[in-house]
Write a protein that holds these residues in place. Structure first.
Motif, PDB file in Angstrom:
ATOM      1  N   VAL A  11       1.082  -1.294   0.101  1.00 50.27           N
ATOM      2  CA  VAL A  11       0.094   0.047   0.087  1.00 50.27           C
ATOM      3  C   VAL A  11       0.932   1.282   0.224  1.00 50.27           C
ATOM      4  N   ILE A  12       1.897   1.462   0.849  1.00 53.93           N
ATOM      5  CA  ILE A  12       2.661   2.441   1.008  1.00 53.93           C
ATOM      6  C   ILE A  12       3.625   2.743  -0.310  1.00 53.93           C
ATOM      7  N   GLU A  13       3.969   1.397  -1.117  1.00 52.75           N
ATOM      8  CA  GLU A  13       4.898   1.618  -2.024  1.00 52.75           C
ATOM      9  C   GLU A  13       3.961   2.256  -3.285  1.00 52.75           C
ATOM     10  N   ARG A  14       2.958   1.537  -3.510  1.00 50.20           N
ATOM     11  CA  ARG A  14       1.731   2.254  -4.537  1.00 50.20           C
ATOM     12  C   ARG A  14       1.647   3.740  -4.164  1.00 50.20           C
ATOM     13  N   SER A  15       1.354   4.036  -2.729  1.00 48.44           N
ATOM     14  CA  SER A  15       1.033   5.362  -2.593  1.00 48.44           C
ATOM     15  C   SER A  15       2.230   6.438  -2.871  1.00 48.44           C
ATOM     16  N   ALA A  16       3.518   5.927  -3.155  1.00 53.71           N
ATOM     17  CA  ALA A  16       4.551   6.825  -3.395  1.00 53.71           C
ATOM     18  C   ALA A  16       4.290   7.608  -4.608  1.00 53.71           C
ATOM     19  N   THR A  17       3.464   6.901  -5.666  1.00 52.64           N
ATOM     20  CA  THR A  17       3.174   7.614  -6.644  1.00 52.64           C
ATOM     21  C   THR A  17       1.739   8.632  -6.625  1.00 52.64           C
ATOM     22  N   LEU A  18       1.364   8.823  -5.717  1.00 56.04           N
ATOM     23  CA  LEU A  18       0.234   9.676  -5.353  1.00 56.04           C
ATOM     24  C   LEU A  18       0.820  10.923  -4.973  1.00 56.04           C
ATOM     25  N   PRO A  19       0.124  12.205  -5.080  1.00 57.93           N
ATOM     26  CA  PRO A  19       0.468  13.497  -4.802  1.00 57.93           C
ATOM     27  C   PRO A  19       0.872  13.438  -3.213  1.00 57.93           C
ATOM     28  N   SER A  20       1.657  14.701  -3.059  1.00 53.90           N
ATOM     29  CA  SER A  20       1.869  14.789  -1.637  1.00 53.90           C
ATOM     30  C   SER A  20       0.775  15.395  -0.948  1.00 53.90           C
ATOM     31  N   PHE A  21       0.715  15.240   0.411  1.00 52.03           N
ATOM     32  CA  PHE A  21      -0.313  15.610   1.082  1.00 52.03           C
ATOM     33  C   PHE A  21      -0.193  17.269   1.318  1.00 52.03           C
ATOM     34  N   PRO A  22      -1.414  18.089   1.091  1.00 57.16           N
ATOM     35  CA  PRO A  22      -1.162  19.328   1.106  1.00 57.16           C
ATOM     36  C   PRO A  22      -0.346  19.887   2.345  1.00 57.16           C
ATOM     37  N   ARG A  23       0.649  20.684   2.291  1.00 59.06           N
ATOM     38  CA  ARG A  23       1.439  21.262   3.292  1.00 59.06           C
ATOM     39  C   ARG A  23       0.452  22.083   4.473  1.00 59.06           C
ATOM     40  N   VAL A  24      -0.439  22.868   3.537  1.00 61.20           N
ATOM     41  CA  VAL A  24      -1.305  24.032   4.322  1.00 61.20           C
ATOM     42  C   VAL A  24      -1.928  23.261   5.206  1.00 61.20           C
ATOM     43  N   ILE A  25      -2.556  22.094   5.163  1.00 67.22           N
ATOM     44  CA  ILE A  25      -3.315  21.548   6.218  1.00 67.22           C
ATOM     45  C   ILE A  25      -2.568  21.284   7.407  1.00 67.22           C
ATOM     46  N   ALA A 188     -10.781   1.394   6.629  1.00 69.18           N
ATOM     47  CA  ALA A 188     -10.194   2.239   7.977  1.00 69.18           C
ATOM     48  C   ALA A 188      -8.524   1.918   8.238  1.00 69.18           C
ATOM     49  N   THR A 189      -8.277   0.468   7.952  1.00 67.06           N
ATOM     50  CA  THR A 189      -6.883   0.412   8.298  1.00 67.06           C
ATOM     51  C   THR A 189      -5.914   0.905   7.112  1.00 67.06           C
ATOM     52  N   LEU A 190      -6.594   0.710   5.979  1.00 66.56           N
ATOM     53  CA  LEU A 190      -5.662   1.444   4.936  1.00 66.56           C
ATOM     54  C   LEU A 190      -5.536   2.823   5.237  1.00 66.56           C
ATOM     55  N   GLY A 191      -6.651   3.378   5.323  1.00 62.70           N
ATOM     56  CA  GLY A 191      -6.405   5.042   5.758  1.00 62.70           C
ATOM     57  C   GLY A 191      -5.508   5.280   7.008  1.00 62.70           C
ATOM     58  N   ALA A 192      -5.561   4.588   7.798  1.00 67.17           N
ATOM     59  CA  ALA A 192      -4.555   4.759   8.988  1.00 67.17           C
ATOM     60  C   ALA A 192      -3.000   4.576   8.555  1.00 67.17           C
ATOM     61  N   TRP A 193      -2.815   3.726   7.678  1.00 64.17           N
ATOM     62  CA  TRP A 193      -1.449   3.535   6.839  1.00 64.17           C
ATOM     63  C   TRP A 193      -1.134   4.597   6.229  1.00 64.17           C
ATOM     64  N   LEU A 194      -1.910   5.211   5.287  1.00 64.10           N
ATOM     65  CA  LEU A 194      -1.815   6.313   4.538  1.00 64.10           C
ATOM     66  C   LEU A 194      -1.466   7.379   5.476  1.00 64.10           C
ATOM     67  N   ALA A 195      -2.331   7.653   6.578  1.00 67.07           N
ATOM     68  CA  ALA A 195      -2.276   8.974   7.452  1.00 67.07           C
ATOM     69  C   ALA A 195      -0.998   8.915   8.087  1.00 67.07           C
ATOM     70  N   ALA A 196      -0.341   7.744   8.464  1.00 68.68           N
ATOM     71  CA  ALA A 196       0.846   7.585   8.996  1.00 68.68           C
ATOM     72  C   ALA A 196       2.117   7.901   8.099  1.00 68.68           C
ATOM     73  N   TYR A 197       1.703   7.530   6.698  1.00 68.82           N
ATOM     74  CA  TYR A 197       2.775   7.902   5.607  1.00 68.82           C
ATOM     75  C   TYR A 197       2.946   9.089   5.178  1.00 68.82           C
ATOM     76  N   GLY A 199       2.201  11.644   7.304  1.00 64.22           N
ATOM     77  CA  GLY A 199       2.924  12.495   8.502  1.00 64.22           C
ATOM     78  C   GLY A 199       1.623  13.023   9.272  1.00 64.22           C
ATOM     79  N   LEU A 200       0.573  12.854   9.315  1.00 68.22           N
ATOM     80  CA  LEU A 200      -0.683  13.305   9.684  1.00 68.22           C
ATOM     81  C   LEU A 200      -0.486  13.012  11.327  1.00 68.22           C
ATOM     82  N   PRO A 201      -1.243  13.906  12.002  1.00 67.56           N
ATOM     83  CA  PRO A 201      -1.068  13.809  13.683  1.00 67.56           C
ATOM     84  C   PRO A 201      -1.681  12.335  14.091  1.00 67.56           C
TER      85      PRO A 201
END
Length: 291
Positions: A11-25, A188-197, A199-201
């Motif tokens: 999941v994380i490897e594929r997520s590397a092809t996705l856009p970066s999370f908005p810094r503004v948030i 829900a678990t996938l979302g938590a993995w992405l949130a950690a990837y 760097g969300l709180p």
């Protein structure tokens, strides 16, 4: 369809092809206790993003309706609706643009409306509860992002995920139950993995992970808020019938929040409905979706 079990590394490897999370948030969340810092971040966003600027001015004109005047500059608009409202518009716009940029395959048109309605429910719940220990803006972001794992599945497992949701509906089981049968993991678990990837709180990642089935012994107030916010959104049908898969509300989550469904809740439900309608008007220009 043959199950395709996923693991975190994939999941994380594929997520590397996705856009970066908005810094503004992240910047806004980091400056919630610093009004001056928040003001600088917001001023930069609004001045340099024409979409956010247009939505701020639109919100101001809606607020000024009936006064016989038209707002056409950012200073007047911000003065009229206040920095708190500008911050919410900036957060919602940034999350919406980010979600739009993620999908290689488009989710249902109601996906963003559902995310928006849950975010608004979480925000209004926080205001209704008062001293819940959760920032209203943090609750808004957690609600907006609670189904980010679904968007990953639409992006990388589109056909399988549509079949999964269809089977869940036909068999009368929760989406997360069928997801575990198809993928070995739920959204829900996938979302938590992405949130950690991204760097969300930690508390937001935990809320994303626990929003479907909050642990009654370990749930934080934010986990409970997002869970209750989603059930309320579904029950009120705020995103339309395709997304209104009402789940059972956790009694433990309500106790964790001190939430009682009595006559005092009626104004809360009215505000949620009104804000959803208002959001629909402000954000209806988003790429064929309604928010």
């Amino acid at each position: 369809m043959t199950p395709c079990f996923l693991n975190r590394e994939e999941v994380i490897e594929r997520s590397a092809t996705l856009p970066s999370f908005p810094r503004v948030i992240a910047d806004i969340l980091a400056t919630l206790d610093d009004p001056d810092g928040s003001l600088r971040v917001l001023a930069h966003c609004v001045e340099h993003d024409p979409v956010i600027a247009a939505r701020v001015i639109s919100a101001a004109n809606m607020a000024a309706a009936g006064r016989g005047s038209v707002v056409n500059d950012l200073y007047t608009a911000t003065s009229l609706i206040g920095m708190s409202r500008v911050r919410k518009i900036t957060l919602v716009s940034s999350v919406g643009a980010f979600l739009d940029s993620l999908g290689h395959n488009s989710p249902p048109a109601t996906f963003w409306a559902h995310c928006m309605s849950v975010g608004l429910c979480c925000h209004e719940l926080t205001l209704h509860l008062g001293d819940s220990g959760v920032s209203a803006d943090t609750a808004l972001i957690a609600g907006l992002l609670h189904d980010i794992g679904q968007l990953w599945l639409y992006s990388f497992q589109a056909d399988a995920y549509r079949a999964c949701r269809s089977d869940a509906l036909v068999q009368g089981v929760a989406d997360e139950v069928m997801e575990r049968r198809y993928f070995g993991v739920d959204h829900a678990t996938l979302g938590a993995w992405l949130a950690a990837y991204w760097g969300l709180p930690v508390d937001i990642a935990a809320a994303i992970e626990g929003h479907c089935e909050p642990d009654p012994k370990a749930s934080s107030p934010l986990v409970a808020l997002v869970h209750v916010g989603e059930v309320l959104s579904n029950a009120l049908g705020l995103a339309g019938p395709d997304e209104s898969r009402v789940t059972t509300m956790s009694a433990a989550a309500c106790r964790r929040l001190g939430l009682v469904f009595d006559e005092k809740v009626r104004p809360l439900l009215g505000r949620i409905d009104a804000r959803s309608r208002q959001a629909n008007e402000i954000f209806s220009t988003r790429l064929g979706t309604v928010a």
